[in-house]
Structure formats: C-alpha cells, structure tokens
Design a protein around this motif. Structure first.
Motif, mmCIF file in Angstrom:
data_model
loop_
_atom_site.group_PDB
_atom_site.id
_atom_site.type_symbol
_atom_site.label_atom_id
_atom_site.label_comp_id
_atom_site.label_asym_id
_atom_site.label_seq_id
_atom_site.Cartn_x
_atom_site.Cartn_y
_atom_site.Cartn_z
ATOM 1 N N PHE A 223 21.816 -15.602 34.266
ATOM 2 C CA PHE A 223 22.094 -16.995 33.895
ATOM 3 C C PHE A 223 20.765 -17.732 33.804
ATOM 4 O O PHE A 223 19.774 -17.340 34.419
ATOM 5 C CB PHE A 223 22.990 -17.667 34.939
ATOM 6 N N GLY A 224 20.756 -18.808 33.036
ATOM 7 C CA GLY A 224 19.562 -19.639 32.986
ATOM 8 C C GLY A 224 18.366 -18.874 32.442
ATOM 9 O O GLY A 224 17.605 -18.272 33.195
ATOM 10 N N ARG A 225 18.190 -18.896 31.121
ATOM 11 C CA ARG A 225 17.062 -18.198 30.507
ATOM 12 C C ARG A 225 15.755 -18.589 31.196
ATOM 13 O O ARG A 225 15.595 -19.727 31.636
ATOM 14 C CB ARG A 225 16.993 -18.536 29.014
ATOM 15 N N THR A 226 14.827 -17.649 31.294
ATOM 16 C CA THR A 226 13.541 -17.942 31.920
ATOM 17 C C THR A 226 12.391 -17.919 30.928
ATOM 18 O O THR A 226 11.225 -17.867 31.328
ATOM 19 C CB THR A 226 13.252 -16.942 33.057
ATOM 20 N N SER A 227 12.703 -17.966 29.651
ATOM 21 C CA SER A 227 11.667 -18.077 28.624
ATOM 22 C C SER A 227 12.221 -18.850 27.440
ATOM 23 O O SER A 227 13.429 -18.849 27.195
ATOM 24 C CB SER A 227 11.211 -16.694 28.139
ATOM 25 N N SER A 228 11.320 -19.484 26.718
ATOM 26 C CA SER A 228 11.666 -20.091 25.442
ATOM 27 C C SER A 228 11.189 -19.171 24.337
ATOM 28 O O SER A 228 10.038 -18.725 24.358
ATOM 29 C CB SER A 228 11.002 -21.462 25.292
ATOM 30 N N THR A 229 12.059 -18.883 23.378
ATOM 31 C CA THR A 229 11.650 -18.056 22.242
ATOM 32 C C THR A 229 11.534 -18.883 20.966
ATOM 33 O O THR A 229 11.404 -18.326 19.881
ATOM 34 C CB THR A 229 12.642 -16.897 22.042
ATOM 35 N N GLN B 237 12.799 -25.234 21.909
ATOM 36 C CA GLN B 237 13.398 -25.166 23.237
ATOM 37 C C GLN B 237 12.411 -25.661 24.285
ATOM 38 O O GLN B 237 11.210 -25.397 24.194
ATOM 39 C CB GLN B 237 13.790 -23.721 23.577
ATOM 40 N N VAL B 238 12.921 -26.354 25.295
ATOM 41 C CA VAL B 238 12.080 -26.739 26.419
ATOM 42 C C VAL B 238 11.831 -25.512 27.285
ATOM 43 O O VAL B 238 12.623 -24.561 27.300
ATOM 44 C CB VAL B 238 12.726 -27.859 27.250
ATOM 45 N N THR B 239 10.726 -25.519 28.001
ATOM 46 C CA THR B 239 10.402 -24.401 28.874
ATOM 47 C C THR B 239 11.304 -24.437 30.112
ATOM 48 O O THR B 239 11.380 -25.451 30.792
ATOM 49 C CB THR B 239 8.930 -24.473 29.312
ATOM 50 N N PRO B 240 11.999 -23.339 30.407
ATOM 51 C CA PRO B 240 12.894 -23.314 31.561
ATOM 52 C C PRO B 240 12.141 -23.010 32.856
ATOM 53 O O PRO B 240 10.931 -22.741 32.839
ATOM 54 C CB PRO B 240 13.853 -22.180 31.218
ATOM 55 N N ARG B 241 12.868 -23.010 33.957
ATOM 56 C CA ARG B 241 12.282 -22.698 35.260
ATOM 57 C C ARG B 241 12.931 -21.449 35.843
ATOM 58 O O ARG B 241 14.115 -21.197 35.638
ATOM 59 C CB ARG B 241 12.448 -23.868 36.236
ATOM 60 N N ASN B 242 12.137 -20.689 36.588
ATOM 61 C CA ASN B 242 12.676 -19.543 37.297
ATOM 62 C C ASN B 242 13.153 -19.974 38.689
ATOM 63 O O ASN B 242 13.085 -21.158 39.045
ATOM 64 C CB ASN B 242 11.638 -18.419 37.364
ATOM 65 N N LEU B 243 13.615 -19.022 39.484
ATOM 66 C CA LEU B 243 14.168 -19.374 40.794
ATOM 67 C C LEU B 243 13.107 -19.753 41.815
ATOM 68 O O LEU B 243 13.437 -20.205 42.910
ATOM 69 C CB LEU B 243 15.027 -18.220 41.328
ATOM 70 N N MET B 244 11.838 -19.590 41.462
ATOM 71 C CA MET B 244 10.767 -20.101 42.314
ATOM 72 C C MET B 244 10.465 -21.565 42.009
ATOM 73 O O MET B 244 9.625 -22.174 42.662
ATOM 74 C CB MET B 244 9.507 -19.256 42.158
ATOM 75 N N GLY B 245 11.148 -22.107 40.996
ATOM 76 C CA GLY B 245 11.005 -23.516 40.674
ATOM 77 C C GLY B 245 9.915 -23.830 39.685
ATOM 78 O O GLY B 245 9.689 -25.001 39.356
ATOM 79 N N PHE B 246 9.223 -22.805 39.170
ATOM 80 C CA PHE B 246 8.133 -23.029 38.229
ATOM 81 C C PHE B 246 8.600 -22.809 36.794
ATOM 82 O O PHE B 246 9.462 -21.960 36.534
ATOM 83 C CB PHE B 246 6.973 -22.082 38.529
ATOM 84 N N LYS B 247 7.998 -23.552 35.872
ATOM 85 C CA LYS B 247 8.248 -23.301 34.458
ATOM 86 C C LYS B 247 7.761 -21.904 34.114
ATOM 87 O O LYS B 247 6.706 -21.467 34.561
ATOM 88 C CB LYS B 247 7.542 -24.346 33.586
ATOM 89 N N ASP B 248 8.560 -21.206 33.311
ATOM 90 C CA ASP B 248 8.283 -19.804 33.032
ATOM 91 C C ASP B 248 8.218 -19.583 31.521
ATOM 92 O O ASP B 248 9.035 -20.118 30.778
ATOM 93 C CB ASP B 248 9.395 -18.930 33.629
ATOM 94 N N GLY B 249 7.248 -18.803 31.089
ATOM 95 C CA GLY B 249 7.158 -18.458 29.680
ATOM 96 C C GLY B 249 6.534 -19.525 28.802
ATOM 97 O O GLY B 249 6.809 -19.576 27.597
ATOM 98 N N THR B 250 5.661 -20.364 29.356
ATOM 99 C CA THR B 250 5.027 -21.421 28.565
ATOM 100 C C THR B 250 4.316 -20.852 27.342
ATOM 101 O O THR B 250 4.444 -21.370 26.229
ATOM 102 C CB THR B 250 4.033 -22.207 29.435
ATOM 103 N N ASN B 251 3.566 -19.783 27.531
ATOM 104 C CA ASN B 251 2.779 -19.206 26.434
ATOM 105 C C ASN B 251 3.455 -17.999 25.806
ATOM 106 O O ASN B 251 2.792 -17.129 25.220
ATOM 107 C CB ASN B 251 1.379 -18.824 26.939
ATOM 108 N N ASN B 252 4.777 -17.926 25.902
ATOM 109 C CA ASN B 252 5.536 -16.834 25.308
ATOM 110 C C ASN B 252 5.363 -16.822 23.788
ATOM 111 O O ASN B 252 5.167 -17.871 23.163
ATOM 112 C CB ASN B 252 7.016 -17.002 25.651
#
Length: 415
Positions: A206-212, A216-231
């Motif tokens: 659930f809750g994608r952890t990357s923007s493709t 799309q806005v950058t999502p957050r992982n379960l550590m609370g940080f934005k994930d996949g900014t430079n994907n």
C-alpha cells in the motif's frame, strides 16, 4: 502431479483475495494523460510497445506474486501465457476474466471469474509479467535464450534472505488504485493457471514509495521520509532509452522493449527507528524530514552538494549517508526506475511490526545498475542498522503485447 504444498499455495492466493476484499481505497492522483486514463477509476491501455505497470504513474496498491511452473510441457506453458494475456487484456479494462464472467455461464460449471470485483471500475489496473532465470532450464528448451542480465545476484553483506519468499519461474505485478481490483486480478490468473503453475510467494503493498511521473507528488516511506525524489520518470525519454529499456544489441533480441526487474522485501526495525533523534535520522538519510531537501539546501529537488561543509567543517551530507552512497555520480551514472510499496504484515509475535518497504526497480541491466548500487549500500550505509533484506527476486519483463494476436513472451517462445 501437483503436490499438496503447491495446491495449498494456490489456496493461499484465494484466501488472500478474500481477506483483502473488504478494504477499498482509491487514491486520486493527478497524472499525465498520455500515460493514464482521465481518472483513477479509468482503464490503462493494455496493448503497446512496452508493458504497462513500468513507467505508468504508480498506483496506490500492489499485489505482487511469484509462481512456480508445475508443468514440464512447453505447449502447456505457451497456452497458459496466451490465456493469461487474454484475461489480462480484459481485466485491465474493467471486465471479467473470462467471456462468461462470474454469473453468465452454466450453473453446474465453475464460473469464468471469481466475482469479487463485480461492479468495481478498472481502477487503473496494470498487470506486468516477468520471467525468472529458473524458467530457462531444460524443461522448456529455453536454456539458450537465458539473458546474461539474469545472472544471479551476488550475496550482499548483511542480507538475510528467505528462499521461500524469493525467486520464482514467473512473476505478476498487479497495481491498481483499489486493493480489491489488484488482488482480484492475481486471484483469477492463479485460478486460470491451476495445474500448470502454483503460487510460490506473494506480497501486498500500500502507499507507493516512488513517483514515476513529475505530475505525482513524492510519497513517504514508513520511516517518514520522502522516497524516490530523483527517481527516473516517464517524461525522461532519453534516460529511459539509456537506462530502462532493453535493446536488440543487448544480447537477447526477444527482450527488446522490455526491462529487468529486481524486487527486495526490506523489513524495517520500526521501533528502533522511532526512538532515534530527528537529527540522527536526517544525517542517516542525508535529507531533512519535512521538506525532503538535501542537507544544506532549501527545497526537495535542489541538487545534492556533496562538497558542502557544515559549521563543524564536516560534510553536510556524510560519507555514509544513504543519498550519497546511492547517488548516480558514484556508480557511473547508473539509475533505476523504482516503483516500490510500503507493507505491514502484522507482527512477529514479540510485539514488533513486520513492516517495511517492498522495493521494486526496473532497469536495462542489473549487473551495471542495481548490483553496484546495492553493493555500495550494503557495505557502508548506516541505514543498515535499521533494515534487513529478507527476500529477493530477479525477472526479465518482456516487451508489451502489440495486439489481440500477440501474447506475453511470444518472441521468447518463437521458433
């Protein structure tokens, strides 16, 4: 003959579908029109040069499943792939898996569809197939067509892989904005494949952890940080040709237009992380937690400055910070297209959450992309104190299905 364990594996797939059925969540995402339908309820085109579900703007829900092929008959496997392709073309357009559907056939016969998605829209469903290295053995005459890019991943320092939830002959990635739609699709492919394939392992996310997509806005992982900014993003056409899509000259012409998939189930020691100070968390990642900006910068998408020093004269982004060790500039500009998901699989019996990241990364050659990046992280990343890699998968995802006369993997099985 199918073993009892294999039969139970298929039964588990059905149970997972029923257990998830009550949950309905639709994430409305602002996505570019050339890569998706007008809304999260609408279908994504199934036919095309590349498989959907790779650069498609990441949906909110995942059901990823690996299968073992239980037949040794090449013709049966090809027939299964043809049947799966036809069902996938229907399911992704919001239709039932078979022509008679859940209630339209003879009452004395099993239905053509399990029925739990009746009345639900397509919900942006994509189905993406991949072939594991174990498929290319003597059973099907494919030994000469094994891509070099499917070379076994090395054993990375610190990993604790469980073979029961790793590998597989085939995989299916089912993504949608509604979890019931995603699970329904896999359940019906498993039903169609009964006697020819069996579920090896599966993972709900659930809750994608990357923007493709840049929409799309950058999502957050379960550590609370934005994930996949430079994907990698679908808008990066030149980079996708260079870093994502396999080409004829790569050594396996049947894979041209496809991509190689690495999956890793990464369990997080959530409780330990949650007791770590904010300052230490930010130093471990190399970004601030609120905005997602690189340390020493102001905005999320600011360039990372690895030469900048703080007031104490030390690098603002430490030598063992996650973003430094993973950055393309330290790996010959190697990049990945990530579309992972959060997971929570209950607790471990000691009151600790079994939770983390189901990492999904597509690329042109894992030997030159995922492997060097992961080796760097495994050897030095201070984040390793808080994570454990517990499963792994490597699959060749063939090009897209061109039309109704085509099927998943046709070029692989062509004489």
């Amino acid at each position: 003959m199918v073993s009892r364990r294999k039969l139970l594996g298929l039964g588990a797939a059905g149970a997972a579908a029923l257990g998830t059925g009550a949950v309905v969540a639709r994430s409305m995402l602002d996505e570019p029109p050339r890569a998706r339908a007008a809304s999260a309820s609408d279908p994504v085109p199934f036919y095309g040069e590349h498989q959907a579900g790779i650069v498609t703007p990441a949906q909110d829900r995942l059901h990823f499943t690996a299968f073992d092929v239980t037949t040794d008959d090449r013709a049966e496997l090809v027939e299964l792939l043809q049947e799966w392709t036809a069902a996938a073309a229907r399911l992704t357009q919001g239709k039932e898996a078979g022509s008679y559907g859940a209630v339209g056939g003879a009452p004395e016969a099993a239905p053509d569809d399990t029925g739990e998605a009746l009345g639900l829209p397509a919900s942006g469903l994509t189905l993406t197939i991949g072939f594991g290295a174990s498929l290319f053995d003597e059973r099907f005459g494919l030994t000469g067509r094994l891509p070099a890019q499917l070379a076994a991943l090395p054993k990375f320092p610190g990993e604790q892989l469980d073979p029961a939830i790793s590998g597989g002959d085939l995989c299916v990635q089912s993504c949608a904005h509604d979890p019931q739609v995603a699970v329904h699709a896999v359940r019906n492919l498993a039903r169609i494949g009964f006697g020819r394939v069996a579920v090896r392992w599966s993972q709900l996310g659930f809750g994608r952890t990357s923007s493709t997509s840049r929409e799309q806005v950058t999502p957050r992982n379960l550590m609370g940080f934005k994930d996949g900014t430079n994907n990698l993003k679908l808008e990066d056409s030149a980079l996708l040709r260079e870093q994502l899509w396999a080409a004829e000259q790569d050594g396996s012409p049947w894979m041209a237009g496809g991509a190689y998939l690495v999956t890793r189930k990464i369990r997080m020691t959530i409780e330990t992380w949650d007791r770590t100070s904010l300052a230490e968390q930010e130093q471990i990642i190399g970004r601030n937690k609120g905005e997602g900006a690189p340390l020493g910068r102001a905005a999320e998408f600011d360039e990372l400055d690895f030469a900048a020093s703080g007031p104490d004269g030390q690098p603002r982004i430490g030598e063992v910070a996650h973003v430094r060790l993973a950055h393309p500039s330290f790996h010959g500009q190697a990049r990945l297209l990530r579309r992972g998901y959060n997971f929570v699989d209950g607790s471990d019996g000691l009151g600790r959450l079994d939770a983390g990241l189901f990492f999904i990364a597509y690329q042109r050659d894992p030997r030159r992309q995922f492997v060097p990046i992961q080796l760097s992280l495994a050897r030095a990343d201070v984040l390793n104190e808080y994570i454990r890699h517990v499963s792994s998968g490597l699959f060749a995802c063939p090009p897209g299905v061109r039309d109704a006369g085509d099927y998943w993997g046709r070029r692989l099985f062509a004489a």
